[in-house]
Design a protein around this motif. Structure first.
Motif, PDB file in Angstrom:
ATOM      1  N   ASN A 130       0.967  -1.165  -0.074  1.00 38.63           N
ATOM      2  CA  ASN A 130      -0.135   0.017  -0.058  1.00 38.63           C
ATOM      3  C   ASN A 130       0.332   1.560   0.117  1.00 38.63           C
ATOM      4  OD1 ASN A 130      -1.590  -2.002   1.657  1.00 38.63           O
ATOM      5  ND2 ASN A 130      -2.861  -1.072  -0.143  1.00 38.63           N
ATOM      6  N   LEU A 131       2.200   1.166   0.120  1.00 35.44           N
ATOM      7  CA  LEU A 131       3.061   2.352   0.287  1.00 35.44           C
ATOM      8  C   LEU A 131       3.015   3.042  -0.617  1.00 35.44           C
ATOM      9  CD1 LEU A 131       5.393   0.967   2.591  1.00 35.44           C
ATOM     10  CD2 LEU A 131       3.731   2.354   3.450  1.00 35.44           C
ATOM     11  N   PRO A 132       2.767   4.245  -1.501  1.00 31.51           N
ATOM     12  CA  PRO A 132       2.663   4.722  -2.433  1.00 31.51           C
ATOM     13  C   PRO A 132       4.032   4.403  -3.436  1.00 31.51           C
ATOM     14  CG  PRO A 132       2.823   6.829  -0.886  1.00 31.51           C
ATOM     15  CD  PRO A 132       2.831   5.368   0.134  1.00 31.51           C
ATOM     16  N   HIS A 133       3.946   4.322  -4.237  1.00 28.46           N
ATOM     17  CA  HIS A 133       4.910   4.283  -5.533  1.00 28.46           C
ATOM     18  C   HIS A 133       5.765   5.435  -5.473  1.00 28.46           C
ATOM     19  CE1 HIS A 133       3.546   6.692  -8.994  1.00 28.46           C
ATOM     20  NE2 HIS A 133       2.516   6.174  -8.700  1.00 28.46           N
ATOM     21  N   TRP A 134       5.928   6.378  -5.285  1.00 29.25           N
ATOM     22  CA  TRP A 134       6.746   7.075  -5.417  1.00 29.25           C
ATOM     23  C   TRP A 134       6.891   7.164  -4.691  1.00 29.25           C
ATOM     24  CZ3 TRP A 134       4.776  10.485  -2.089  1.00 29.25           C
ATOM     25  CH2 TRP A 134       3.570  10.365  -1.720  1.00 29.25           C
ATOM     26  N   ALA A 135       6.906   6.693  -3.113  1.00 29.54           N
ATOM     27  CA  ALA A 135       7.436   7.151  -1.679  1.00 29.54           C
ATOM     28  C   ALA A 135       8.643   5.933  -1.966  1.00 29.54           C
ATOM     29  CB  ALA A 135       7.021   6.982  -0.914  1.00 29.54           C
ATOM     30  N   LEU A 136      10.177   7.020  -1.216  1.00 33.80           N
ATOM     31  CA  LEU A 136      11.135   6.456  -0.496  1.00 33.80           C
ATOM     32  C   LEU A 136      11.690   5.646  -1.661  1.00 33.80           C
ATOM     33  CD1 LEU A 136       8.835   2.945   1.919  1.00 33.80           C
ATOM     34  CD2 LEU A 136       9.850   5.500   1.843  1.00 33.80           C
ATOM     35  N   ASN A 137      11.629   6.155  -2.981  1.00 34.69           N
ATOM     36  CA  ASN A 137      12.507   5.958  -4.707  1.00 34.69           C
ATOM     37  C   ASN A 137      12.011   4.152  -4.821  1.00 34.69           C
ATOM     38  OD1 ASN A 137      12.977   6.966  -5.787  1.00 34.69           O
ATOM     39  ND2 ASN A 137      15.630   7.570  -5.800  1.00 34.69           N
ATOM     40  N   GLY A 138      11.585   3.754  -3.281  1.00 37.06           N
ATOM     41  CA  GLY A 138      10.745   2.272  -3.693  1.00 37.06           C
ATOM     42  C   GLY A 138      12.619   1.296  -4.382  1.00 37.06           C
TER      43      GLY A 138
ATOM     44  N   ARG B 296      22.431   0.463 -21.858  1.00 41.13           N
ATOM     45  CA  ARG B 296      21.394  -1.417 -21.339  1.00 41.13           C
ATOM     46  C   ARG B 296      21.681  -1.867 -20.204  1.00 41.13           C
ATOM     47  NH1 ARG B 296      19.417  -5.131 -25.050  1.00 41.13           N
ATOM     48  NH2 ARG B 296      19.429  -6.906 -23.871  1.00 41.13           N
ATOM     49  N   VAL B 297      23.300  -1.964 -19.764  1.00 36.76           N
ATOM     50  CA  VAL B 297      23.546  -2.152 -18.804  1.00 36.76           C
ATOM     51  C   VAL B 297      23.257  -1.553 -17.787  1.00 36.76           C
ATOM     52  CG1 VAL B 297      25.566  -2.745 -17.510  1.00 36.76           C
ATOM     53  CG2 VAL B 297      25.933  -3.016 -19.784  1.00 36.76           C
ATOM     54  N   TYR B 298      23.028   0.074 -17.890  1.00 37.28           N
ATOM     55  CA  TYR B 298      21.738   0.862 -16.526  1.00 37.28           C
ATOM     56  C   TYR B 298      21.061   0.490 -16.336  1.00 37.28           C
ATOM     57  CZ  TYR B 298      20.413   4.812 -13.911  1.00 37.28           C
ATOM     58  OH  TYR B 298      20.128   6.486 -13.586  1.00 37.28           O
ATOM     59  N   ILE B 299      20.383   0.772 -16.940  1.00 41.02           N
ATOM     60  CA  ILE B 299      19.058   0.487 -17.205  1.00 41.02           C
ATOM     61  C   ILE B 299      18.323  -1.408 -16.520  1.00 41.02           C
ATOM     62  CG2 ILE B 299      16.478   0.174 -18.592  1.00 41.02           C
ATOM     63  CD1 ILE B 299      17.262   2.194 -20.754  1.00 41.02           C
ATOM     64  N   GLU B 300      19.253  -2.546 -17.506  1.00 39.54           N
ATOM     65  CA  GLU B 300      18.968  -3.459 -16.558  1.00 39.54           C
ATOM     66  C   GLU B 300      19.468  -3.638 -15.193  1.00 39.54           C
ATOM     67  OE1 GLU B 300      21.582  -6.111 -19.331  1.00 39.54           O
ATOM     68  OE2 GLU B 300      19.655  -6.383 -20.813  1.00 39.54           O
ATOM     69  N   HIS B 301      20.614  -2.912 -14.515  1.00 38.53           N
ATOM     70  CA  HIS B 301      20.760  -2.569 -13.291  1.00 38.53           C
ATOM     71  C   HIS B 301      19.171  -2.031 -12.516  1.00 38.53           C
ATOM     72  CE1 HIS B 301      23.206  -2.104  -9.789  1.00 38.53           C
ATOM     73  NE2 HIS B 301      22.535  -1.067  -9.644  1.00 38.53           N
ATOM     74  N   ILE B 302      18.943  -1.340 -13.031  1.00 42.74           N
ATOM     75  CA  ILE B 302      18.084   0.050 -12.275  1.00 42.74           C
ATOM     76  C   ILE B 302      16.919  -1.301 -11.750  1.00 42.74           C
ATOM     77  CG2 ILE B 302      16.745   1.750 -12.029  1.00 42.74           C
ATOM     78  CD1 ILE B 302      19.724   2.722 -11.152  1.00 42.74           C
ATOM     79  N   LEU B 303      16.557  -1.986 -13.341  1.00 46.29           N
ATOM     80  CA  LEU B 303      15.512  -2.937 -12.949  1.00 46.29           C
ATOM     81  C   LEU B 303      15.271  -4.279 -11.863  1.00 46.29           C
ATOM     82  CD1 LEU B 303      14.244  -2.952 -16.659  1.00 46.29           C
ATOM     83  CD2 LEU B 303      13.308  -2.094 -15.168  1.00 46.29           C
ATOM     84  N   THR B 304      16.672  -4.458 -12.151  1.00 42.97           N
ATOM     85  CA  THR B 304      17.057  -5.326 -10.686  1.00 42.97           C
ATOM     86  C   THR B 304      16.741  -5.133  -9.803  1.00 42.97           C
ATOM     87  OG1 THR B 304      18.870  -6.657 -12.597  1.00 42.97           O
ATOM     88  CG2 THR B 304      18.620  -7.164 -10.148  1.00 42.97           C
ATOM     89  N   VAL B 305      17.949  -3.735  -9.280  1.00 38.85           N
ATOM     90  CA  VAL B 305      17.441  -3.365  -7.948  1.00 38.85           C
ATOM     91  C   VAL B 305      15.626  -3.037  -7.680  1.00 38.85           C
ATOM     92  CG1 VAL B 305      17.724  -1.896  -6.898  1.00 38.85           C
ATOM     93  CG2 VAL B 305      19.732  -2.268  -7.850  1.00 38.85           C
ATOM     94  N   CYS B 306      15.631  -2.737  -8.264  1.00 36.10           N
ATOM     95  CA  CYS B 306      13.954  -2.451  -7.588  1.00 36.10           C
ATOM     96  C   CYS B 306      13.109  -3.801  -8.608  1.00 36.10           C
ATOM     97  CB  CYS B 306      13.712  -1.674  -9.002  1.00 36.10           C
ATOM     98  SG  CYS B 306      14.574   0.131  -8.759  1.00 36.10           S
ATOM     99  N   ASN B 307      13.342  -5.017  -8.011  1.00 40.05           N
ATOM    100  CA  ASN B 307      12.685  -6.310  -8.696  1.00 40.05           C
ATOM    101  C   ASN B 307      11.726  -5.809  -9.530  1.00 40.05           C
ATOM    102  OD1 ASN B 307      14.151  -7.064  -6.106  1.00 40.05           O
ATOM    103  ND2 ASN B 307      12.468  -6.273  -4.915  1.00 40.05           N
ATOM    104  N   GLY B 308      12.285  -5.181 -10.995  1.00 38.91           N
ATOM    105  CA  GLY B 308      11.203  -4.996 -12.237  1.00 38.91           C
ATOM    106  C   GLY B 308      10.304  -4.081 -12.168  1.00 38.91           C
ATOM    107  N   ASP B 309      10.251  -3.660 -11.369  1.00 32.32           N
ATOM    108  CA  ASP B 309       8.657  -2.630 -10.625  1.00 32.32           C
ATOM    109  C   ASP B 309       9.289  -0.650 -11.675  1.00 32.32           C
ATOM    110  OD1 ASP B 309       7.288  -0.097 -10.045  1.00 32.32           O
ATOM    111  OD2 ASP B 309       6.847  -1.519  -8.631  1.00 32.32           O
ATOM    112  N   ARG B 310       8.766  -1.511 -13.329  1.00 35.88           N
ATOM    113  CA  ARG B 310       8.559  -0.362 -13.885  1.00 35.88           C
ATOM    114  C   ARG B 310       8.519   1.015 -13.660  1.00 35.88           C
ATOM    115  NH1 ARG B 310       9.234  -5.768 -16.230  1.00 35.88           N
ATOM    116  NH2 ARG B 310       9.422  -5.910 -17.888  1.00 35.88           N
ATOM    117  N   THR B 311       7.439   1.431 -12.664  1.00 32.10           N
ATOM    118  CA  THR B 311       7.264   3.041 -12.490  1.00 32.10           C
ATOM    119  C   THR B 311       8.491   2.918 -10.987  1.00 32.10           C
ATOM    120  OG1 THR B 311       4.806   1.975 -12.605  1.00 32.10           O
ATOM    121  CG2 THR B 311       6.301   4.149 -11.009  1.00 32.10           C
ATOM    122  N   LYS B 312       9.056   2.161 -10.307  1.00 31.63           N
ATOM    123  CA  LYS B 312      10.103   2.759  -9.653  1.00 31.63           C
ATOM    124  C   LYS B 312      10.962   2.685 -10.102  1.00 31.63           C
ATOM    125  CE  LYS B 312       7.828   0.283  -5.499  1.00 31.63           C
ATOM    126  NZ  LYS B 312       7.910  -0.866  -4.339  1.00 31.63           N
TER     127      LYS B 312
END
Length: 520
Positions: free
Chosen positions: A423-431, A462-478
Motif C-alpha cells: 500500500n505504500l505509494p509507488h512514488w515514496a521511498l524511491n522504492g 542497456r547495462v544501466y537500465i538492466e541494473h536499475i530494473l534488477t535493484v527495483c525488482n522489475g518494477d517499471r514505475t519505481k
C-alpha cells in the motif's frame, strides 16, 4: 489655569518676538515641562483638531505637538479631506462648526472611518448631548473651558486602547491554526539530548539559532522553546518565513509601515518585530535575507527599536529572536554572504536538530501519531511490521515532512484498516535498495578499440537500465522514478535497446498462460 486662558496667552506670545530661549508658554523650559511631556511614547498617535477658532487651534497645536502628530482644520469638509489623505488615530471635534452642527460631523466621520477615535468638544455640559454622542460612537467628550491635563489624560487613554486594539487585530491575523495539532515527538537518544539542551534556555532571553535540514521540525522546536516560559497572551510567538515574503515587502512585514508610505499602503500596518513585544519572534530561513536588510535587523536587535517604513518615530519593542536555517551560516559568513556581527548576535545559543535518518527509533511513534492525525471519523488504521520496517530502512531525505506526506497518502488510499507494504505509494521511498539507496554498481561495458562511441553509449545505457530494473525488482514505475525519467521514456528505451527484463517466475508463468486455450 484652564485651557482657554492658557491658549489665549499663546496667541499673544505668537504675535510678539518671544522665542524658546525666553521661556514662553509655547516652548516651555525643561524645568517647567509637565511630567507627561517627558514620558516615552512607544506608539505614535496622530490627532486631527477641527474647530472654527484659528487662534484656539494654533495654541492647541503648540501644546500637543510635543507629544503627538497634530493636524488642524477649520471646517468639517477640510477635516474630511485630511482624514482621506493622512492616517489619523483620533479627532477632537467641535460640535458647532460652520458646515456641521451638533452630531452631524460625528456621524459623517464614523460612517467612513469607524476605527478613528472621536472626542466631542462642546461649550456647555448637556447630559442629553453627551449620552447621544456616545451612542453615535464618540470615544469621550470635553466641555470648554477644560484643563490641558484633562485633555492629555483622555488622549493617553485612547492611545493605549488603540495600541492594544491594533496589536490584538494583528496578532489574530498572524495566528496559524494549522500548527495546533503538531507537536514534538520522539524518544531516541539524539532527540532527548536536543530537548535537554533546549530546556536550558528557559528563563533566559538569549537569542537562539536552530540549525537542521529541511523538514526536521525547526519551527516546532522554536515553539517548544517559547512554551517553556508559559503560554500567556502577553508573550506572543510571531513566526516569519523570510524566504516566503517577496523581497519588496519583507521590510514592511518586519518593521511595519505608515499609510501612504508606498503604493498600496492604504493604512498603518504593525510590523512583526513590534507584534513580538514581550515574546518571541521566529525568523525561519534567516539565510535568505539580503545584506541591506541584515544590517537593519542587526540595529533592531541592538537597540530594540523599530522605525516603520515611511515613518520617522521610533517604536520601542522587547523580544527574543529564535532564528532557523537549513544552510551553514558559518560558511556564508566566510563567503561574505551573511554579516558576521548578525551571525554572532543570533548564535548566542545554537541547537542542531538531527535528521530523521539519525533517529529511526522515533519513526514508529511518528507513524502512529500521523495515522491518528489523518484518521477519518475516528477510524485509525494500523500498519504491518513489514511496512513499518520498510519505512525504517529508508533514509528520508525530506525528513519528518516527507514521512508525514507518505502517511497521509496511505491513510487516504488504503481501503482497509491495515496498511501493508504493497500500500505504500509507488512514488515514496524511491522504492529501491536498502536505506533508500541503490545497491551494487552496474558493470560498465568492456572498452575496446573497435567499439564506436555510439555503440558504447548504447551498451552502457542497456547495462544501466538492466541494473536499475534488477535493484527495483522489475518494477517499471519505481525504476523510472529512480532514473528520474517518465514511464513513457523508460518503455521507449526498453523497446529501443531490445531489453526484455522479466522477474523471477515471469517466464514460467508466461509459458503456463500460453498453454491455456481460450474459446474463440
Amino acid at each position: 489655569m484652564d485651557i482657554a486662558n492658557r491658549l489665549g496667552q499663546m496667541s499673544e506670545q505668537a504675535s510678539g518676538p518671544a522665542s524658546a530661549s525666553e521661556g514662553g508658554v509655547g516652548e516651555r523650559s525643561e524645568a517647567s515641562r509637565p511630567p507627561h511631556l517627558d514620558r516615552r511614547r512607544n506608539v505614535p498617535y496622530n490627532i486631527l483638531c477641527i474647530d472654527d477658532d484659528a487662534d484656539y487651534l494654533f495654541g492647541l497645536k503648540l501644546e500637543l505637538k510635543k507629544m503627538y502628530n497634530v493636524f488642524t482644520a477649520l471646517t468639517l469638509a477640510e477635516g474630511m479631506e485630511i482624514l482621506k489623505e493622512e492616517y489619523v488615530d483620533g479627532v477632537l471635534l467641535d460640535m458647532n462648526l460652520p458646515d456641521s452642527k451638533t452630531l452631524e460631523g460625528l456621524t459623517k466621520i464614523k460612517s467612513k472611518y469607524a476605527n478613528v477615535d472621536v472626542v466631542m468638544v462642546t461649550a456647555e455640559k448637556n447630559p442629553k448631548f453627551i449620552v447621544n454622542s456616545v451612542r453615535e460612537g464618540a470615544s469621550d467628550y470635553l466641555v470648554k473651558p477644560y484643563e490641558l491635563d484633562e485633555l492629555i489624560a483622555i488622549l493617553e487613554k485612547l492611545q493605549a486602547i488603540k495600541a492594544m486594539r491594533d496589536r490584538h487585530d494583528a496578532l489574530v491575523e498572524n495566528l496559524n491554526s494549522s500548527d495546533s495539532r503538531t507537536r514534538l515527538l520522539g524518544s531516541s537518544p539524539a532527540f532527548r539530548e536536543l530537548l535537554t539542551q533546549a530546556s536550558r534556555v528557559k528563563g533566559h532571553k538569549a537569542n537562539v539559532l536552530i540549525l537542521g535540514e529541511s523538514g526536521t521540525g525547526k519551527e516546532l522546536l522554536a515553539r517548544y522553546i517559547h512554551s517553556l516560559e508559559g503560554n500567556s497572551p502577553k508573550r506572543p510567538f510571531i513566526a516569519v518565513n523570510c524566504a516566503a515574503i517577496p523581497e519588496n515587502l519583507i521590510e514592511s512585514e518586519l518593521f511595519g509601515h505608515e499609510k501612504g508610505s508606498f503604493t498600496g499602503a492604504i493604512g498603518r500596518k504593525i510590523g512583526k518585530f513590534e507584534l513580538a513585544n514581550g515574546g518571541d519572534i521566529f525568523l525561519d530561513e534567516i539565510s535568505t535575507l539580503k545584506p541591506d536588510l541584515q544590517a537593519k535587523i542587526l540595529r533592531v536587535l541592538q537597540e530594540k527599536e523599530v522605525i516603520r517604513v515611511g515613518g520617522n518615530q521610533t517604536v520601542h519593542t522587547d523580544f527574543r529572536v529564535i532564528a532557523a536555517t537549513n544552510v551553514d551560516l558559518a560558511t556564508m559568513v566566510e563567503r561574505s554572504q551573511f554579516r558576521m556581527d548578525l551571525y554572532h548576535r543570533l548564535r548566542v545559543v545554537q541547537l542542531i536538530v538531527p535528521p530523521l535518518r539519525d533517529r529511526k527509533e522515533d519513526i514508529a511513534m511518528l507513524v502512529a501519531y500521523f495515522l491518528d492525525k489523518f484518521s477519518k471519523d475516528g477510524n485509525v488504521k494500523k500498519m504491518t511490521a513489514t511496512a513499518l520496517n520498510k519505512l525504517q530502512n529508508y533514509s528520508w531525505p525530506g525528513n519528518i515532512r516527507e514521512l508525514e506526506n507518505v502517511i497521509h497518502s496511505v491513510a487516504i488510499m488504503t481501503l482497509g484498516n491495515v496498511i501493508e507494504e504493497k500500500n505504500l505509494p509507488h512514488w515514496a521511498l524511491n522504492g529501491c535498495g536498502d536505506n533508500g539507496k541503490f545497491t551494487g554498481s552496474p558493470m560498465l561495458p568492456e572498452l575496446t578499440l573497435s567499439a564506436t562511441f555510439k555503440d558504447y553509449i548504447r551498451r552502457a545505457e542497456r547495462v544501466y537500465i538492466e541494473h536499475i530494473l534488477t535493484v527495483c525488482n522489475g518494477d517499471r514505475t519505481k525504476a523510472a522514478n529512480a532514473m528520474d525519467v517518465g514511464r513513457t521514456t523508460l518503455y521507449s528505451k526498453l523497446k529501443e535497446l531490445d531489453i526484455n527484463f522479466e522477474l523471477p517466475g515471469e517466464r514460467e508463468l508466461g509459458e503456463e498462460v500460453s498453454k491455456c486455450k481460450f474459446p474463440s
